[in-house]
Design an enzyme around this catalytic site. Structure first.
Site, short mmCIF file in Angstrom:
data_model
loop_
_atom_site.label_atom_id
_atom_site.label_comp_id
_atom_site.label_asym_id
_atom_site.label_seq_id
_atom_site.Cartn_x
_atom_site.Cartn_y
_atom_site.Cartn_z
N ASN A 8 8.68 15.22 -11.66
CA ASN A 8 8.25 15.07 -10.41
C ASN A 8 7.16 13.93 -10.35
O ASN A 8 6.64 13.67 -11.40
CB ASN A 8 7.60 16.44 -9.80
CG ASN A 8 7.38 16.45 -8.42
OD1 ASN A 8 7.87 15.31 -7.83
ND2 ASN A 8 7.28 17.59 -7.75
N VAL A 59 3.39 24.92 -8.63
CA VAL A 59 3.22 23.77 -7.99
C VAL A 59 2.47 22.72 -8.72
O VAL A 59 1.38 23.12 -8.91
CB VAL A 59 2.78 24.11 -6.76
CG1 VAL A 59 2.73 23.01 -5.79
CG2 VAL A 59 3.87 25.25 -5.87
N ARG A 73 16.34 31.13 -1.49
CA ARG A 73 16.17 30.18 -2.65
C ARG A 73 17.10 30.26 -3.68
O ARG A 73 17.52 29.30 -4.03
CB ARG A 73 14.81 30.42 -3.07
CG ARG A 73 14.41 29.13 -4.01
CD ARG A 73 12.95 28.78 -4.03
NE ARG A 73 12.23 29.75 -4.80
CZ ARG A 73 10.91 29.78 -4.78
NH1 ARG A 73 10.15 29.04 -4.33
NH2 ARG A 73 10.30 30.68 -5.79
N GLY A 84 12.26 8.22 0.80
CA GLY A 84 13.13 7.68 -0.31
C GLY A 84 12.70 6.39 -1.02
O GLY A 84 13.69 5.83 -1.43
N SER A 85 11.26 6.21 -0.86
CA SER A 85 11.25 4.80 -1.62
C SER A 85 11.04 4.86 -3.06
O SER A 85 11.49 3.87 -3.75
CB SER A 85 9.71 4.26 -0.91
OG SER A 85 8.81 5.25 -1.40
N ASN A 86 10.76 5.97 -3.39
CA ASN A 86 10.98 6.20 -4.97
C ASN A 86 12.29 6.04 -5.31
O ASN A 86 12.44 5.53 -6.53
CB ASN A 86 10.28 7.49 -5.57
CG ASN A 86 8.59 7.20 -5.78
OD1 ASN A 86 8.08 6.63 -6.61
ND2 ASN A 86 7.85 7.82 -4.71
N HIS A 107 3.56 12.82 -8.09
CA HIS A 107 2.42 13.34 -7.45
C HIS A 107 1.48 11.97 -7.06
O HIS A 107 1.25 11.35 -7.91
CB HIS A 107 1.56 14.34 -7.85
CG HIS A 107 0.76 14.76 -7.00
ND1 HIS A 107 1.00 15.55 -5.68
CD2 HIS A 107 -0.47 14.78 -6.92
CE1 HIS A 107 -0.23 15.92 -5.47
NE2 HIS A 107 -1.13 15.52 -6.00
N GLU A 147 3.48 3.79 -8.14
CA GLU A 147 4.53 4.91 -8.25
C GLU A 147 5.80 4.41 -8.81
O GLU A 147 6.70 4.91 -9.51
CB GLU A 147 4.70 5.96 -7.01
CG GLU A 147 3.39 6.65 -6.71
CD GLU A 147 3.77 7.82 -5.45
OE1 GLU A 147 4.74 8.29 -5.25
OE2 GLU A 147 2.73 7.77 -4.51
C1 GRF Z 1 5.36 9.90 -2.70
O1 GRF Z 1 4.19 9.47 -2.47
C2 GRF Z 1 5.37 10.95 -4.04
O2 GRF Z 1 4.41 10.75 -4.76
C3 GRF Z 1 5.27 12.24 -3.16
O3 GRF Z 1 6.06 12.31 -2.11
C4 GRF Z 1 6.02 10.86 -1.70
C5 GRF Z 1 7.53 10.54 -1.72
O4 GRF Z 1 7.54 9.19 -1.17
N1 GRF Z 1 5.66 13.45 -4.15
P1 GRF Z 1 9.12 8.66 -0.94
O5 GRF Z 1 10.05 9.60 -0.31
O6 GRF Z 1 9.55 8.48 -2.32
O7 GRF Z 1 9.04 7.29 -0.10
#
Ligand code: GRF
Length: 261
Positions: free
Chosen positions: A107, A149, A65, A12-14, A109, A189
């Site tokens: 999303n 994906v 799903r 969950g860092s994002n 990546h 990110e």
């Molecule tokens: C990030 O590196 C993102 O790019 C990828 O998964 C990771 C998630 O990290 N899709 P966090 O859970 O947000 O820390």
């Protein structure tokens, strides 16, 4: 006001970076309204606790799903969510949810797509694959989710140079090299995803079609046009400065703790 729903499965860092943008008053016209996580152990739920943002656990393991995604949609609807952000979400999005949030679901990546974007390649493996391949440049990408994906129109990308020291380290201390590269990408990110959200809220993003043809075929692909008029970018950089300060402090603290360990 654009209500944002976040789907996350792990660290969950994002999500935390988005939250800081909200707390520091950097976002304008953006309201992080709900977090949904699908793993009861996900660290992201602790970040949400006390943040004032509603959070829900939805189990994917006891339903198919379609049911799982209907449950997600019900929650998102109940919070009047207009934009969905996947942030470390480990489920593939089905066509029903995709249709509902077409060009309203983003999303992130940890590589420069389309490189290292194939199925099953999550963050750690993305960086490992990049180091293994010997690329000199990697980075991160925010894109609109398409049915396939890690494909879909690219919104923003940020390059990160692979350090010579990381390449050398990779031969002898593989995990350390992966960690170093992933942390340096993560910094970007955390700056880039909120920027994409703000661009969306400011109605600066448009998805258009590009048609190309030769003698044999006509191909159509989608691309995102960004309106950066009126000095949008300069103003954003100015606003985001408070977050970058906060981020610097965080990383200095982390490095100190890591060195003491
Ligand atoms: C990030 O590196 C993102 O790019 C990828 O998964 C990771 C998630 O990290 N899709 P966090 O859970 O947000 O820390």
């Amino acid at each position: 006001m654009v209500n944002v729903g976040i789907l996350a499965s792990g660290r969950g860092s994002n999500f935390e970076a988005m939250l800081q943008h909200q707390k520091l008053g950097i976002f304008a016209g953006v309201n992080l309204s709900v977090l949904i996580y699908n793993n009861p152990e996900a660290r992201v739920k602790d970040t949400a606790t006390g943040s004032g943002i509603a959070s829900y656990f939805v189990d994917h393991s006891d339903k198919d799903r379609t049911d799982f995604e209907r449950q997600l949609a019900t929650i998102l609807d109940s919070h009047d969510v207009q934009l969905v952000c996947l942030a470390g979400w480990d489920r593939v999005i089905g066509s029903e949810l995709f249709q509902k949030y077409r060009w309203r679901m983003m999303n992130i990546h940890p590589a420069l797509l389309p490189s290292f974007g194939w199925k099953g390649l999550n963050a750690r493996y993305v960086h490992e694959a990049a180091l293994e391949y010997g690329v000199k440049l990697t980075g991160c990408t925010v894109f609109f989710v398409d049915v396939s994906v890690e494909k879909g129109p690219i919104i923003l990308q940020h390059p990160v140079r692979v350090l010579e020291s990381e390449r050398e380290m990779f031969a002898v201390r593989r995990e350390k090299a992966i960690q170093s590269l992933s942390e340096r990408v993560l910094i970007h990110e955390h700056r880039m995803y909120p920027k994409a959200i703000q661009l969306y809220a400011d109605k600066r993003l448009g998805v258009g079609e590009i048609t190309t043809h030769d003698e044999r075929s006509i191909r159509t692909s989608k691309a995102v046009a960004i309106d950066l008029s009126d000095d949008w970018e300069t103003k954003w950089k100015e606003r985001q400065r408070a977050f970058i300060e906060w981020q610097r402090k965080q990383w200095t603290e982390r490095k100190k703790t890591m060195n003491e360990e």
